[in-house]
Write an enzyme that holds these catalytic residues in place. Structure first.
Site, PDB file in Angstrom:
ATOM      1  N   ASP A  33     -12.275  14.441  -0.071  1.00  0.00           N
ATOM      2  CA  ASP A  33     -12.083  13.540   1.068  1.00  0.00           C
ATOM      3  C   ASP A  33     -13.251  12.553   1.133  1.00  0.00           C
ATOM      4  O   ASP A  33     -14.399  12.952   1.375  1.00  0.00           O
ATOM      5  CB  ASP A  33     -12.013  14.364   2.352  1.00  0.00           C
ATOM      6  CG  ASP A  33     -11.322  13.631   3.487  1.00  0.00           C
ATOM      7  OD1 ASP A  33     -11.262  12.395   3.443  1.00  0.00           O
ATOM      8  OD2 ASP A  33     -10.841  14.300   4.418  1.00  0.00           O
ATOM      9  N   CYS A  73      -6.985   7.632   3.856  1.00  0.00           N
ATOM     10  CA  CYS A  73      -6.606   9.025   3.618  1.00  0.00           C
ATOM     11  C   CYS A  73      -5.106   9.306   3.644  1.00  0.00           C
ATOM     12  O   CYS A  73      -4.536   9.760   2.650  1.00  0.00           O
ATOM     13  CB  CYS A  73      -7.322   9.919   4.624  1.00  0.00           C
ATOM     14  SG  CYS A  73      -7.413   9.181   6.280  1.00  0.00           S
ATOM     15  N   HIS A 136      -2.586  15.803   6.784  1.00  0.00           N
ATOM     16  CA  HIS A 136      -2.693  14.397   7.154  1.00  0.00           C
ATOM     17  C   HIS A 136      -1.429  13.577   6.909  1.00  0.00           C
ATOM     18  O   HIS A 136      -1.487  12.358   6.743  1.00  0.00           O
ATOM     19  CB  HIS A 136      -3.880  13.735   6.464  1.00  0.00           C
ATOM     20  CG  HIS A 136      -4.724  12.956   7.428  1.00  0.00           C
ATOM     21  ND1 HIS A 136      -5.517  11.891   7.058  1.00  0.00           N
ATOM     22  CD2 HIS A 136      -4.884  13.075   8.783  1.00  0.00           C
ATOM     23  CE1 HIS A 136      -6.144  11.412   8.117  1.00  0.00           C
ATOM     24  NE2 HIS A 136      -5.772  12.106   9.170  1.00  0.00           N
ATOM     25  N   ASP A 283      -9.402  11.081  -2.363  1.00  0.00           N
ATOM     26  CA  ASP A 283      -8.300  10.360  -1.716  1.00  0.00           C
ATOM     27  C   ASP A 283      -8.556   8.864  -1.588  1.00  0.00           C
ATOM     28  O   ASP A 283      -7.622   8.063  -1.531  1.00  0.00           O
ATOM     29  CB  ASP A 283      -7.974  10.964  -0.344  1.00  0.00           C
ATOM     30  CG  ASP A 283      -9.129  10.879   0.656  1.00  0.00           C
ATOM     31  OD1 ASP A 283     -10.281  10.613   0.239  1.00  0.00           O
ATOM     32  OD2 ASP A 283      -8.883  11.099   1.857  1.00  0.00           O
ATOM     33  N   ASN A 284      -9.834   8.472  -1.497  1.00  0.00           N
ATOM     34  CA  ASN A 284     -10.201   7.047  -1.426  1.00  0.00           C
ATOM     35  C   ASN A 284     -11.694   6.945  -1.690  1.00  0.00           C
ATOM     36  O   ASN A 284     -12.370   7.962  -1.896  1.00  0.00           O
ATOM     37  CB  ASN A 284      -9.843   6.424  -0.073  1.00  0.00           C
ATOM     38  CG  ASN A 284     -10.252   7.257   1.130  1.00  0.00           C
ATOM     39  OD1 ASN A 284      -9.400   7.781   1.868  1.00  0.00           O
ATOM     40  ND2 ASN A 284     -11.549   7.409   1.341  1.00  0.00           N
TER      41      ASN A 284
END
Length: 518
Positions: A33, A73, A136, A283-284
């Site tokens: 994350d 996310c 999420h 995720d990013n």
């Protein structure tokens, strides 16, 4: 676990053999994350505090050109599990132009019932699937993991923001399968002041136990391990706090690295390493707007999370499958998190859905033969707008935007120390008629646009224009799921709250169009 121990355990990978496995390969996707490309020692982080990930790369395949599908996310996770761009699977907003949207507590929507997720497809081959950590993709009951193919879940539907007072806003629940087992900052403590929390250790144990159970039963499994310790507010357990040269964020990275080493060693000890594909990524990009104490490094790349510059979307990535993936290899294939969907289906012998566009590619030839697939485009979307595209070494920007002057003037900076005039713009700037073009091999930081008067510019513009026009012609956007908000849908009374005495009174419903500032 020491580096020496990890190397010794993983050396067994090179000589070990797995006997008696009759089922298809196990799949483990480790999704971090907000971890940045530059957070790994193997990518040059000077503290060298990721020994297990560095060994994983030495025993597997490193991807320097690996991308998420969105710089935020929720949309990136939806893309991973569906193999489809967020603009196709509905994880975007049309409330404003080119706005990032995700799934906070007040979001009404979630993953569409029309989307087919990876664990649903793997059921065709009798796979047992578990998600550990952050979901999420919507927190209302119809959107939760067990309604979308997963057999087990331990984790949370939202980010670990808080603590809240449970009157205006409830603390986020933690689920064990289909029912809550507590809430963050209550039963699952996160000390924001000290940064101490045992959540990563809990997620590690859940992962090791699940792997052991499936190995004993000789069942094929899919483990989606999605810890969130490197998302602000970052946290680590007591044993790791204060250990990193990088501060609290580095402590969190060190604990995740240690956990990954334990998971890989566990596969070896169970003798199933030769039948397990493990893929690590994020995720990013690192959330550099959160500051040095709460975020990581995007290496040489421009800006970070929330932006479609390289720092927002290029991710660390490692594939590991002893005996199948050649050790110590580096692939320069342009690859995407959506490819994990298609590749997982390929190696397990499951056909992808034929009634929809799948954006992910099967990376099997890359993984097993170190082949390079035909040049594929990487599309950089921010909300409903395609901002840029990469083909080969060239990246073409049709729109630029970091964040608004209003936010910037309050101290929120998506590109700290990296302002590039005419590139990191604080207003949405359209360049469709004369795009900004960068050669990422020569200029990975996107600082020196190629001259519009050059033959190189004209050749690239001509080639990319054809690809973009075809993409736009064929694109059928999905129904946007992230437009409406309502305080009444927050985590007031999740399933299982009655048994725990943790149900809270919700306010009356009063929906509104969500406001996404960036």
């Amino acid at each position: 676990m020491s580096l020496k121990t990890v190397i010794c355990v993983l050396w067994a990978v090179c000589v070990g053999h797995t006997e008696g496995i009759q089922h298809g390969p196990n799949i483990i996707i480790m999704l971090m994350d907000d971890m940045g490309w530059g957070d790994l020692g193997v990518f040059g982080e000077p503290s060298k505090e990721t020994p297990n990930l560095d060994v994983m790369a030495a025993q597997g395949m490193l991807f320097p050109n690996f991308y998420t599908a969105n710089p935020l996310c929720s949309p990136s996770r939806a893309a991973l599990l569906t193999g489809r761009l967020p603009v196709r699977n509905g994880f975007y907003t049309t409330n404003a132009h080119a706005r990032n949207a995700y799934t906070p507590q007040e979001i009404v929507g979630g993953i569409s019932q029309d989307e087919i997720l990876l664990p649903e497809l793997l059921k065709k081959k009798d796979y047992v699937s578990k998600i550990i950590g952050k979901w999420h993709l919507g927190h209302r009951s119809q959107y939760l993991p067990l309604k979308h193919g997963f057999d087990e879940w331990f984790g949370s539907p939202n980010c670990h923001f808080g603590p809240y007072n449970n009157s205006v806003r409830p603390n986020i629940p933690v689920y064990n399968n289909s029912e809550m087992t507590g809430r963050y900052y209550e039963e699952f403590e996160i000390n924001v002041k000290t940064g101490e929390s045992n959540l990563t250790q809990i997620y590690l144990k859940e992962g090791l136990d699940f792997i052991s159970q499936q190995a004993t039963a000789q069942r094929p499994f899919f483990l989606y391990w999605a810890p969130d310790a490197t998302h602000s507010p970052v946290y680590a357990s007591e044993r790791f706090l204060g250990k990193s040269q990088r501060g609290r964020y580095g402590d969190a990275v060190m604990e995740l690295d240690d956990s990954i080493g334990q998971i890989l060693a566990h596969l070896v000890s169970l003798g199933i390493h030769n039948n397990t594909l493990v893929f690590f990524t994020s995720d990013n990009g690192a959330a550099v707007m959160s500051g040095a104490h709460q975020s990581g490094s995007n290496g040489p790349f421009l800006c970070g999370k929330e932006t479609t510059f390289e720092g927002g979307m290029r991710e660390p990535a490692i594939a590991w499958w002893p005996g199948r993936i050649p050790a110590g290899t580096v692939s320069y294939q342009l690859a995407s998190v959506m490819d994990l969907f298609s590749t997982s289906l390929s190696v397990t012998g499951v056909l992808p859905p034929d009634d929809r566009v799948i954006d992910g590619l099967d990376l099997s030839p890359v993984l097993f033969n170190n082949s390079l697939l035909d040049s594929r485009p990487i599309f950089y979307y921010r909300g409903n707008q395609m901002m840029a595209v990469r083909i080969g070494q060239y990246k073409v920007h049709y729109w630029t935007w970091s964040n608004s002057w209003e936010e910037y003037n309050t101290g929120i900076n998506f590109c700290p120390g990296q302002e590039v005039p005419g590139v990191t713009t604080h207003t949405q700037e359209e360049h469709t008629m004369q795009p900004l073009i960068f050669h990422l091999g020569q200029d990975p930081g996107e600082r020196y646009p190629i001259s519009v008067q050059s033959e190189e510019y004209r050749d690239v513009h001509r080639q990319v224009t054809a690809v973009v026009e075809q993409h736009q012609k064929d694109l059928i956007p999905g129904m946007p799921q992230l437009n409406m908000c309502d305080l009444a849908v927050m985590n007031w009374s999740p399933p299982g709250c009655e048994q725990l005495g943790k149900c809270l009174k919700a306010p009356e419903s009063n929906p509104w169009k969500c406001v996404w500032p960036h």
